[in-house]
Write an enzyme that holds these catalytic residues in place. Structure first.
Site, PDB file in Angstrom:
ATOM      1  N   ASP A 171       0.834  -1.194   0.000  1.00 35.71           N
ATOM      2  CA  ASP A 171       0.000   0.000   0.000  1.00 35.71           C
ATOM      3  C   ASP A 171       0.876   1.253   0.000  1.00 35.71           C
ATOM      4  OD1 ASP A 171      -2.336   1.796   0.798  1.00 35.71           O
ATOM      5  OD2 ASP A 171      -3.289  -0.159   0.994  1.00 35.71           O
ATOM      6  N   HIS A 208      -3.729   5.772   3.863  1.00 33.67           N
ATOM      7  CA  HIS A 208      -4.488   4.634   3.349  1.00 33.67           C
ATOM      8  C   HIS A 208      -3.897   3.306   3.810  1.00 33.67           C
ATOM      9  CE1 HIS A 208      -5.856   1.791   0.142  1.00 33.67           C
ATOM     10  NE2 HIS A 208      -6.950   2.527   0.162  1.00 33.67           N
ATOM     11  N   SER A 238     -11.407  -0.625  -0.812  1.00 31.11           N
ATOM     12  CA  SER A 238     -10.142  -0.711  -0.080  1.00 31.11           C
ATOM     13  C   SER A 238     -10.366  -1.122   1.364  1.00 31.11           C
ATOM     14  CB  SER A 238      -9.429   0.646  -0.079  1.00 31.11           C
ATOM     15  OG  SER A 238      -8.657   0.829  -1.224  1.00 31.11           O
TER      16      SER A 238
END
Length: 400
Positions: free
Chosen positions: A159, A191, A346
């Protein structure tokens, strides 16, 4: 002389037929000009790949001398994942033509951009995903889970990086690798920390005792290249092999982009090596069949639901989706000891990865069998799941 012409023409035609294919791409905006992913035939060995790369390097050097292609970097990286071989590089048209004509090459594809599949909605809103996946019926926030809680399982978060010092990881997180040029070994986006804590955080996660490895393959804006994702995958497989944890590893890809066959093959081979791979369906409200990594084989593709058990309006759908999981308004850890709320497939993918990790720890199920077991365990139905899409909702079989 006439016979020679016939034979020469036939040989030339045969060469054209045997030449590798340059796969076309429907969305040109994501393509990186003159950057390619070159996939070798199944019969090519590791040594043959190395020899081929030496040939390509020399070929590119000659091209620079003859045609002045200094702005193209040539060979970048070779990939060796569970017997699958490929490489990436930047080449001019003449070098590319020679690569396509090489009998060791299966196909060539443009390198492309890939992006995270989540977006921030607000800060410090109440969470609901943990309670939802541990109860058949909606309406409770209590999280009920097996006491093993992913103990002995390692979670690779490929990520934007992970804030490994965040207290929600309780000292279980370590830095693995950063494959992105000109970025620091941290998560400036948030994220990666959010998705990792959703899977394995002490407070916000499902597999609360799993080990966490930060693998930075996206930049600080949440974007990256498939060539770097593939490099990260290769590193994860090698790291798991060196640590003797193949069979006890989970890898999450909360990213989405147009379908890239080379990337799909790399992901599939990482899974075949002995890693459970959870992936995001994407946030375009369209069929995920033409998306990567959603369309890769041997992965567990997650679409997103709301707190009301209906398909999130942004979520992709389609036959490649294996499960729905909570994905709208999910609270989790973010960098610098903070928390935040994000939405997207996600967020759904690490729910699947986290429950998969707990299942592997508690039942000893092999990575290749985890997704099928999760489908068997699932609750539902998800409302309005989309055409040709499962209505099964992730459930950890807590008995509640």
């Amino acid at each position: 002389m006439g016979l020679f012409k016939v034979i020469f023409t036939a040989v030339a035609a045969l060469s054209a037929v045997d030449a590798a294919e340059l796969l076309s791409s429907a969305k040109s905006k994501d393509i990186i000009p003159n950057s390619y992913l070159v996939v070798m035939k199944d019969s090519v060995s590791s040594a043959e790949l190395d020899s081929h790369v030496s040939w390509v390097t020399d070929l590119h050097r000659e091209g620079v001398a003859k045609r002045g292609a200094e702005n193209l970097g040539g060979f970048k990286h070779s990939y060796k994942i569970n017997g699958w071989h490929a490489y990436s590089g930047s080449f001019d048209s003449e070098t590319l033509a020679s690569i396509l004509d090489n009998d060791k090459v299966d196909f060539v594809e443009h390198d492309r951009h890939v992006y995270i599949s989540g977006f921030v909605t607000q800060k410090d809103a109440p969470s609901w995903g943990l309670g939802r996946v541990s109860h058949r019926m909606n309406g409770t926030r209590d999280y009920v889970y097996d006491e093993s809680a992913g103990s002995g399982i390692t979670f690779y978060g490929v990520d934007t990086g992970i804030d490994i010092h965040h207290p929600d990881f309780g000292g279980r997180a370590v830095w693995g690798i950063n494959v992105v040029n000109d970025t620091k070994d941290n998560d400036r986006h948030g994220h990666g920390t959010h998705t990792a804590a959703t899977a394995a955080g002490t407070k916000y996660g499902l597999a609360k005792k799993a080990n966490v490895v930060a693998v930075k393959a996206l930049n600080d804006y949440g974007a990256g290249l498939w060539s770097n994702i593939m490099k990260a995958l290769e590193w994860c497989v090698n790291d798991a092999r060196e640590k003797k944890i193949l069979g006890k590893a989970v890898l999450n890809l909360s990213i989405s982009g147009g379908k890239v066959v080379a990337a799909n093959q790399a992901i599939t081979n990482a899974a075949k090596a002995g890693i459970f791979v959870s992936v995001a369906a994407g946030n375009d409200n369209q069929d995920a069949t033409n998306k990567s990594p959603a369309s890769a084989e041997n992965v567990c593709c997650a679409a997103a639901t709301t707190i009301r058990d209906d398909k999130a309006k942004f979520s992709n759908y389609g036959s490649v989706v294996k499960l729905y999981a909570p994905g709208q308004g999910i609270t989790s850890a973010t960098p610098n000891n903070q928390t935040g709320v994000m939405s997207g497939t996600s967020m759904a993918a690490p729910h699947v990865g986290g429950v998969g990790a707990t299942l592997m720890a508690s039942k000893g199920i092999a990575p290749a069998a985890v997704c099928a077991e999760l489908i068997k365990m699932a609750s539902g139905p998800v409302l309005n799941p989309g055409a040709n899409t499962t209505n099964k909702l992730l459930y950890n079989r807590s008995g509640k």
